[in-house]
Design an enzyme around this catalytic site. Structure first.
Site, PDB file in Angstrom:
ATOM      1  N   ASP A  95       0.809  -1.225   0.000  1.00 22.44           N
ATOM      2  CA  ASP A  95       0.000   0.000   0.000  1.00 22.44           C
ATOM      3  C   ASP A  95       0.843   1.278   0.000  1.00 22.44           C
ATOM      4  OD1 ASP A  95      -2.123  -1.755   0.209  1.00 22.44           O
ATOM      5  OD2 ASP A  95      -2.272  -1.551   2.384  1.00 22.44           O
ATOM      6  N   MET A 133      -5.910  -2.770  -4.838  1.00 29.62           N
ATOM      7  CA  MET A 133      -5.785  -2.681  -3.382  1.00 29.62           C
ATOM      8  C   MET A 133      -5.224  -1.318  -2.953  1.00 29.62           C
ATOM      9  SD  MET A 133      -4.492  -6.461  -2.234  1.00 29.62           S
ATOM     10  CE  MET A 133      -5.686  -7.744  -1.863  1.00 29.62           C
TER      11      MET A 133
END
Length: 342
Positions: free
Chosen positions: A128, A170
């Site tokens: 991330d 994501m």
């Protein structure tokens, strides 16, 4: 000197490269012994270990995943968790612990060090890229490359059928993967959690794309939210760190687009494919450097620190500083991508 190593949270490409670098330098230059803890914080919580030496790390540099296993176990929520962790570390003769993980895994390390005196060193890991204090986390580059390749492939099938293709990636509450892969892949719309989107505006961009005789590609981060609604969730379950399971916004968005534009829309959810497979060259390079500097940190007795990339240098910052707040996409960066919307 015996050093423990664990990998916690979601797996990502580059974990094995870190482990390899830690062990190689630790054994060859410092003469340390190593203990690998299995499955993240579950290892020191339950005393689950594996041997970790130079033969154990041979050939793992290009491998995805982690030879130590991982989990989202939170020992701070377990009954007598801190006591059990400390007792198991002592039983294994571990003098220091290198913790490889993201916000949650490193957050536990910060608490154990600051409140309970457990000597920990952190290594930033997350696809991330949302950890503060470091320009990049390893795993991110590989995830972006995988998402970009998928977007490239979606262009051809979208244009063959002249339909809207929505690609969900994501990132949880940060839009780094969506922004980087969407820009690199030539997406016509990029939606991120840091900027709530207007559905009418999105549909306007899509209509404009069709008017130019091209099929639009929409890249949406799993945590993106409409301006007049809430986050779309698959279910309401929570993990041991209190996080809900994200994903579902891509399918919801495709249905809304079809309803409002009359154009056929399909969704591709990349999901865990972004975490899998062999790490990119950049992630191998970064993970290896992180590992080398992490064992130096242990050797210097500089505990409570996380190694971080700033520019081209590896520096040390307090783990608590790195986990204090998420690193999110700057509005100016997102504005740059807006040139290509529609």
């Amino acid at each position: 000197m015996r050093v423990g190593v664990l990998t916690g949270g979601g797996d990502c490409p580059g974990l094995n490269a870190v482990i390899r670098a830690i062990v190689r330098k630790g054994v060859q230059e410092y003469g340390y012994d190593f203990t690998g803890f299995r499955d993240g914080w579950r290892g020191p919580l339950e005393g689950r270990t594996v041997p970790l030496d130079i033969p154990a790390v041979r050939g793992i540099l290009p491998r995805g995943g982690t030879i130590l296993g991982s989990s989202r176990t939170n020992p701070l929520n377990a009954e007598d968790g801190v006591r059990r962790v400390r007792e198991n570390l002592a039983e294994q003769g571990v003098d220091a612990l290198i913790v490889i993980g993201g916000e949650d895994t490193l957050g536990v390390a910060a608490t154990l060090y600051e409140e309970h005196g457990v000597p920990c060193v952190g290594v930033p890991k997350t696809i991330d890229n949302d950890l503060s204090g470091t320009d990049y986390t390893f795993g991110f580059d590989t995830a972006v490359n995988i998402a970009t390749e998928a977007i490239d492939r979606l262009h051809t099938t979208a244009e063959s059928h002249m339909r809207v293709l929505v690609c969900e990636v994501m990132g949880r509450h940060a839009g780094w993967i969506a922004l980087h892969s969407g820009l690199a892949g030539g997406a016509n719309v990029i939606l991120i959690p840091e900027h709530r989107f207007d559905l009418d505006e999105v549909c306007g961009w899509i209509t404009s794309r069709f008017e130019a005789a091209y099929a639009p590609i929409v890249v949406v981060a799993e945590g993106a939210m409409p301006s007049d609604g809430e986050m779309v969730l698959k279910d309401e379950s929570h993990d041991s760190f209190g996080h809900v399971r994200l994903s579902g916004v891509g399918e919801w968005l495709a249905k809304q687009i079809e309803k409002r534009t009359g154009k056929e829309a399909r969704t591709t959810v990349l999901g865990h494919v972004q975490r899998g497979g062999t790490p990119s060259a950049f992630d191998r390079w970064l993970a290896t450097r992180f590992g080398l500097h992490a064992i130096d940190c242990v050797h210097d007795g500089d505990y409570g620190k996380m190694v971080a990339l700033q520019g081209t240098r590896i520096v040390r910052i307090p783990i608590s500083e790195a986990t204090a707040e998420l690193k999110t996409v700057d509005p100016e960066l997102y504005a740059e991508a807006g040139v290509f919307f529609g």
